[in-house]
Scaffold this active site. Structure first.
Site, PDB file in Angstrom:
ATOM      1  N   HIS A 168     -20.794  -6.309  -8.090  1.00 55.82           N
ATOM      2  CA  HIS A 168     -19.421  -6.356  -7.559  1.00 55.82           C
ATOM      3  C   HIS A 168     -18.481  -6.989  -8.593  1.00 55.82           C
ATOM      4  O   HIS A 168     -17.428  -6.435  -8.927  1.00 55.82           O
ATOM      5  CB  HIS A 168     -19.413  -7.164  -6.257  1.00 55.82           C
ATOM      6  CG  HIS A 168     -18.049  -7.391  -5.684  1.00 55.82           C
ATOM      7  ND1 HIS A 168     -17.519  -6.615  -4.681  1.00 55.82           N
ATOM      8  CD2 HIS A 168     -17.091  -8.304  -5.985  1.00 55.82           C
ATOM      9  CE1 HIS A 168     -16.305  -7.040  -4.390  1.00 55.82           C
ATOM     10  NE2 HIS A 168     -16.013  -8.071  -5.163  1.00 55.82           N
ATOM     11  N   GLU A 169     -18.873  -8.132  -9.118  1.00 58.27           N
ATOM     12  CA  GLU A 169     -17.996  -8.841 -10.057  1.00 58.27           C
ATOM     13  C   GLU A 169     -17.786  -8.034 -11.332  1.00 58.27           C
ATOM     14  O   GLU A 169     -16.670  -7.952 -11.840  1.00 58.27           O
ATOM     15  CB  GLU A 169     -18.568 -10.231 -10.393  1.00 58.27           C
ATOM     16  CG  GLU A 169     -18.600 -11.191  -9.213  1.00 58.27           C
ATOM     17  CD  GLU A 169     -17.270 -11.307  -8.489  1.00 58.27           C
ATOM     18  OE1 GLU A 169     -16.212 -11.212  -9.134  1.00 58.27           O
ATOM     19  OE2 GLU A 169     -17.273 -11.473  -7.255  1.00 58.27           O
TER      20      GLU A 169
ATOM     21  N   ARG B 125      -8.298  -5.993   1.947  1.00 59.34           N
ATOM     22  CA  ARG B 125      -8.833  -5.288   0.780  1.00 59.34           C
ATOM     23  C   ARG B 125     -10.338  -5.025   0.905  1.00 59.34           C
ATOM     24  O   ARG B 125     -10.830  -3.994   0.448  1.00 59.34           O
ATOM     25  CB  ARG B 125      -8.554  -6.095  -0.487  1.00 59.34           C
ATOM     26  CG  ARG B 125      -9.100  -7.504  -0.440  1.00 59.34           C
ATOM     27  CD  ARG B 125      -8.781  -8.332  -1.685  1.00 59.34           C
ATOM     28  NE  ARG B 125      -7.339  -8.548  -1.849  1.00 59.34           N
ATOM     29  CZ  ARG B 125      -6.812  -9.307  -2.803  1.00 59.34           C
ATOM     30  NH1 ARG B 125      -7.597  -9.912  -3.678  1.00 59.34           N
ATOM     31  NH2 ARG B 125      -5.509  -9.459  -2.902  1.00 59.34           N
TER      32      ARG B 125
ATOM     33  N   TYR C  32       0.820  -1.223   0.000  1.00 55.79           N
ATOM     34  CA  TYR C  32       0.000   0.000   0.000  1.00 55.79           C
ATOM     35  C   TYR C  32       0.853   1.272   0.000  1.00 55.79           C
ATOM     36  O   TYR C  32       0.410   2.312   0.465  1.00 55.79           O
ATOM     37  CB  TYR C  32      -0.960  -0.016   1.210  1.00 55.79           C
ATOM     38  CG  TYR C  32      -1.852  -1.238   1.176  1.00 55.79           C
ATOM     39  CD1 TYR C  32      -3.049  -1.227   0.464  1.00 55.79           C
ATOM     40  CD2 TYR C  32      -1.456  -2.415   1.805  1.00 55.79           C
ATOM     41  CE1 TYR C  32      -3.842  -2.368   0.399  1.00 55.79           C
ATOM     42  CE2 TYR C  32      -2.242  -3.557   1.750  1.00 55.79           C
ATOM     43  CZ  TYR C  32      -3.434  -3.525   1.040  1.00 55.79           C
ATOM     44  OH  TYR C  32      -4.214  -4.658   0.973  1.00 55.79           O
TER      45      TYR C  32
ATOM     46  N   HIS D 285     -11.412 -17.238   1.739  1.00 59.57           N
ATOM     47  CA  HIS D 285     -10.165 -16.501   1.532  1.00 59.57           C
ATOM     48  C   HIS D 285      -9.003 -17.045   2.345  1.00 59.57           C
ATOM     49  O   HIS D 285      -7.850 -16.791   2.017  1.00 59.57           O
ATOM     50  CB  HIS D 285     -10.403 -15.013   1.816  1.00 59.57           C
ATOM     51  CG  HIS D 285     -11.494 -14.440   0.962  1.00 59.57           C
ATOM     52  ND1 HIS D 285     -12.819 -14.742   1.168  1.00 59.57           N
ATOM     53  CD2 HIS D 285     -11.450 -13.637  -0.127  1.00 59.57           C
ATOM     54  CE1 HIS D 285     -13.554 -14.121   0.265  1.00 59.57           C
ATOM     55  NE2 HIS D 285     -12.752 -13.450  -0.539  1.00 59.57           N
TER      56      HIS D 285
ATOM     57  N   HIS E 101     -15.053  -5.507 -11.123  1.00 57.25           N
ATOM     58  CA  HIS E 101     -13.707  -6.003 -11.448  1.00 57.25           C
ATOM     59  C   HIS E 101     -13.510  -6.019 -12.965  1.00 57.25           C
ATOM     60  O   HIS E 101     -12.494  -5.588 -13.492  1.00 57.25           O
ATOM     61  CB  HIS E 101     -13.524  -7.432 -10.925  1.00 57.25           C
ATOM     62  CG  HIS E 101     -13.439  -7.534  -9.427  1.00 57.25           C
ATOM     63  ND1 HIS E 101     -12.571  -6.782  -8.677  1.00 57.25           N
ATOM     64  CD2 HIS E 101     -14.094  -8.334  -8.536  1.00 57.25           C
ATOM     65  CE1 HIS E 101     -12.699  -7.110  -7.401  1.00 57.25           C
ATOM     66  NE2 HIS E 101     -13.626  -8.043  -7.279  1.00 57.25           N
TER      67      HIS E 101
ATOM     68  N   GLU F  45     -11.758  -3.968  -5.182  1.00 57.35           N
ATOM     69  CA  GLU F  45     -12.948  -4.516  -4.519  1.00 57.35           C
ATOM     70  C   GLU F  45     -14.059  -3.474  -4.375  1.00 57.35           C
ATOM     71  O   GLU F  45     -15.214  -3.829  -4.148  1.00 57.35           O
ATOM     72  CB  GLU F  45     -12.588  -5.076  -3.137  1.00 57.35           C
ATOM     73  CG  GLU F  45     -11.612  -6.242  -3.174  1.00 57.35           C
ATOM     74  CD  GLU F  45     -12.083  -7.413  -4.033  1.00 57.35           C
ATOM     75  OE1 GLU F  45     -13.303  -7.552  -4.223  1.00 57.35           O
ATOM     76  OE2 GLU F  45     -11.227  -8.165  -4.533  1.00 57.35           O
TER      77      GLU F  45
HETATM   78  O1  X8Z Z   1     -15.027 -12.518  -1.983  1.00 57.78           O
HETATM   79  C1  X8Z Z   1     -15.752 -11.589  -2.255  1.00 57.78           C
HETATM   80  C2  X8Z Z   1     -16.205 -11.373  -3.707  1.00 57.78           C
HETATM   81  C3  X8Z Z   1     -15.185 -11.820  -4.676  1.00 57.78           C
HETATM   82  S1  X8Z Z   1     -13.779 -10.796  -4.676  1.00 57.78           S
HETATM   83  C4  X8Z Z   1     -17.471 -12.139  -3.970  1.00 57.78           C
HETATM   84  N1  X8Z Z   1     -16.236 -10.770  -1.289  1.00 57.78           N
HETATM   85  C5  X8Z Z   1     -15.875 -10.944   0.114  1.00 57.78           C
HETATM   86  C6  X8Z Z   1     -16.496 -12.211   0.719  1.00 57.78           C
HETATM   87  O2  X8Z Z   1     -17.335 -12.841   0.048  1.00 57.78           O
HETATM   88  O3  X8Z Z   1     -16.156 -12.558   1.835  1.00 57.78           O
HETATM   89  C7  X8Z Z   1     -17.069  -9.597  -1.505  1.00 57.78           C
HETATM   90  C8  X8Z Z   1     -17.332  -9.031  -0.151  1.00 57.78           C
HETATM   91  C9  X8Z Z   1     -16.408  -9.727   0.820  1.00 57.78           C
HETATM   92 ZN    ZN Z   2     -14.166  -8.932  -5.484  1.00 59.53          ZN
END
Ligand code: X8Z
Ligand code: ZN
Length: 605
Positions: free
Chosen positions: A374-375, A511, A214, A502, A378, A402
């Site tokens: 959201h998608e 992020r 960052y 994640h 990107h 994001e």
């Molecule tokens: O993972 C995501 C997106 C893909 S970058 C669907 N998000 C996080 C999650 O699902 O935990 C969006 C908000 C937070």
């Molecule tokens: Zn995303």
């Protein structure tokens, strides 16, 4: 977003030891021309390796089999080899006078892992592929010997969203969280390897490497995120207190205590990260029938393609181009019945030119309506910066990437829904607070979760938290920041953090915390650009070309300039700042505090 930027933790690497040994300090200093040539060649190599790795990963996540797992691991390993080798070579040019762009690229190239030992490199890539596959394939079986009772995550999430039976919710929650211990040992091994790679590249550990992304020191980044959290904490506290009271009304004080943490299975979401599925039980008392977008989408049988079409039309209404035909041909929009896939939504910049795609198991719900915006955020970022140099085809920082689609989704207001025919009437004055509460259950509820996931990983990567204490540390943070507790006592060798996509896929999470703050800053600035002067939460930039131009100007920059400059382009500000999200929810904060004071009074009587 899939987008595993060349410079991120996932693309790990290696440098031949022989090279490292020959890089004697007495070697003559390289010239500017040599440095420029190196950057030019390195960029091309990284681009090609990145494309190969992306394609393999795409196939793997769309068809999870042992073979595709091996192929993607091999490609990822090659990517690591190349990027590690180049990262190490890049060091030689530090301090050589080069163009501003090349200096930036040299710096970015070195923000990566470097595993010298090929066996370790292969192990790292193999574990990474195997963990995301395990997560994608995981199912919980409600009845031991009945395969028909085995549900994938998407189905379990539906139960979490709609059931109000605490026993069922608890079983579903525990069932999903019983999947991740299967890859806990792999994760611990992976952390060890990743740290080795970070140390070999000169970072204290992988967490420090992540925080170095960052354009400030890792310590400054930690302080920056804490500063933002402190700004928003009072708003979260108000929402949390209100939620506790309403949950008590539904479940009683045996299930929901009056003080102390609230059990995690009661928030309508597997990770308690967004609470809007609770809206029907949290909505303001006495509010007459309220609008439900999920119901409309379901009743009208809106298809995944149509959902995507709504989102695309929002972007084109801002003056952006249409999605390419290949997007529609190659994206995965519906969960296939005949094979295992990673359903967690993601966007892909396959060839960093026109081959853009998404992979998402879309269902007709309000939640997926937001996620599809959201998608596409990107995807529109990918398309906006495709003319930049390969190393600048990236977000200003990962929080920006994001935040784009979420910024657009903030403009999905009741007025907008009415305009596009998804709503007949607008909320009355009393119903307006309900609309705002619903939004807060998504955006404000998320803040502590967005913050703590990487707080946990920073501790894991730094070695402060050892595998035996993964759960203990995880639940300390969950309690401290979210105010929630595990629905049942911790289990020996549990791995609750690993039940989040994640963590299993090693995608950094800070992020999303940044994005939750930034999207309101972007929204405030774009509404101003559109000439809007009313309350922020009623503003929609739909069809506003002026706002669209401003947005596009920032998107086009990619990562060619420091993120502070990108922020300035759109907001005129050079700091991340939570006052925009506070402004947006200001009327709700007043209302929540009134409600909470009322509850207090009644309780004292
Ligand atoms: O993972 C995501 C997106 C893909 S970058 C669907 N998000 C996080 C999650 O699902 O935990 C969006 C908000 C937070
Ligand atoms: Zn995303």
């Amino acid at each position: 977003m899939k987008l595993k930027p060349l410079v991120l933790a996932c693309s790990v690497l290696f440098a031949p030891v022989s090279w490292a040994q020959t890089a004697a300090p007495t070697a003559p200093a390289p010239t500017t021309a040599e440095a420029e040539q190196f950057v030019h060649d390195a960029e091309a190599k990284l681009e090609q390796a990145g494309i190969r790795a992306q394609r393999a990963e795409w196939v793997y996540e769309n068809f999870i089999t042992d073979d595709t797992e091996s192929i993607t691991a091999e490609q990822a390993e090659q990517m690591l080899t190349i990027s590690g080798d180049l990262a190490l070579q890049a060091r030689r040019f530090n301090g050589v006078p080069v163009s501003e762009a090349s200096a930036r690229k040299l710096q970015q190239m070195q923000l990566t892992l470097m595993l010298v030992d090929p066996t370790e490199r292969a192990a790292y890539a193999r574990i990474a592929a195997s963990m995301s596959g395990s997560y994608g394939k995981a199912k919980y079986c409600f009845k031991k010997d009945d395969p028909k009772s085995c549900l994938p995550l998407g189905e379990l999430e539906k139960i979490m969203a709609t059931s109000r039976d605490p026993a069922k919710l608890k079983e579903t929650w525990l069932g999903w969280h019983s999947q991740s211990p299967a890859y806990k040992d792999d994760y611990a091994k992976y952390v060890e390897l990743s740290n080795k790679g970070a140390v070999q590249m000169g970072f204290a550990d992988t967490g420090a490497l992540w925080r170095s992304n960052y354009e400030m020191t890792p310590e400054q980044f930690e302080a920056e995120t804490e500063r933002l959290w402190q700004q928003v904490k009072p708003l979260y506290d108000s929402l949390y207190t209100y939620t506790r009271h309403q949950l008590q009304k539904t479940y009683g004080d045996k299930v929901v205590p009056s003080t102390g943490p609230i059990p995690a299975h009661l928030f309508g979401n597997m990770w308690s990260q967004t609470w809007n599925n609770l809206y029907p039980i949290l909505k303001p008392a006495g509010l007459s029938s309220s609008y439900d977008l999920s119901k409309v989408l379901e009743q009208r049988k809106v298809t995944p393609e149509q959902m995507t079409g709504y989102a695309e039309r929002f972007y084109t209404s801002l003056g952006m181009e249409k999605l390419p035909a290949t997007f529609w041909q190659r994206s995965l929009l519906t969960k296939p019945k005949d094979r295992e896939v990673v359903c967690h939504a993601s966007a892909w910049d396959i060839d960093t030119q026109t081959d853009v795609r998404i992979k998402m198991c879309i269902t007709p719900t309000a939640e997926d309506f937001t996620t599809i915006h959201h998608e596409l955020g990107h995807v529109y970022y990918f398309m906006a910066y495709r003319d930049k140099d390969a190393m600048f085809r990236n977000g200003a920082n990962d929080g920006f990437h994001e935040a784009i689609g979420d910024t657009v989704a903030l403009s999905v207001t009741p007025e907008y829904l009415k305009k596009v025919g998804l709503r007949d009437t607008l909320p009355t004055k009393e119903q307006e607070i309900g609309t705002l509460l619903n939004k807060a259950l998504e955006k404000v509820a998320f803040l502590p979760f967005g913050y703590l996931v990487d707080k946990w990983r920073w501790e894991v990567y730094s070695g402060k938290v050892k595998p035996a204490d993964y759960d203990k540390a995880w639940w300390e943070l969950r309690q401290q920041y979210q105010g929630i507790s595990r629905p049942a006592p911790m289990e020996a060798n549990g791995f609750d953090a690993g039940a989040k996509f994640h963590v299993a896929s090693d995608t950094p999470y800070a992020r999303y915390f940044l994005a939750d703050i930034l999207q309101f800053q972007f929204h405030r600035a774009l509404c101003k650009e559109a000439g809007y002067t009313g309350p922020l939460n009623r503003c929609s930039i739909f069809e506003n070309k002026k706002a669209g131009e401003k947005f596009q100007a920032m998107l086009k920059m990619g990562s060619s300039k420091p993120w502070t400059e990108a922020l300035k382009t759109i907001t005129g500000e050079d700091k991340m700042d939570a006052t925009a999200i506070l402004d947006y929810f200001a009327p709700l904060k007043v209302w929540l505090d009134e409600q909470n004071a009322q509850f207090e009074k009644t309780a004292k009587k």
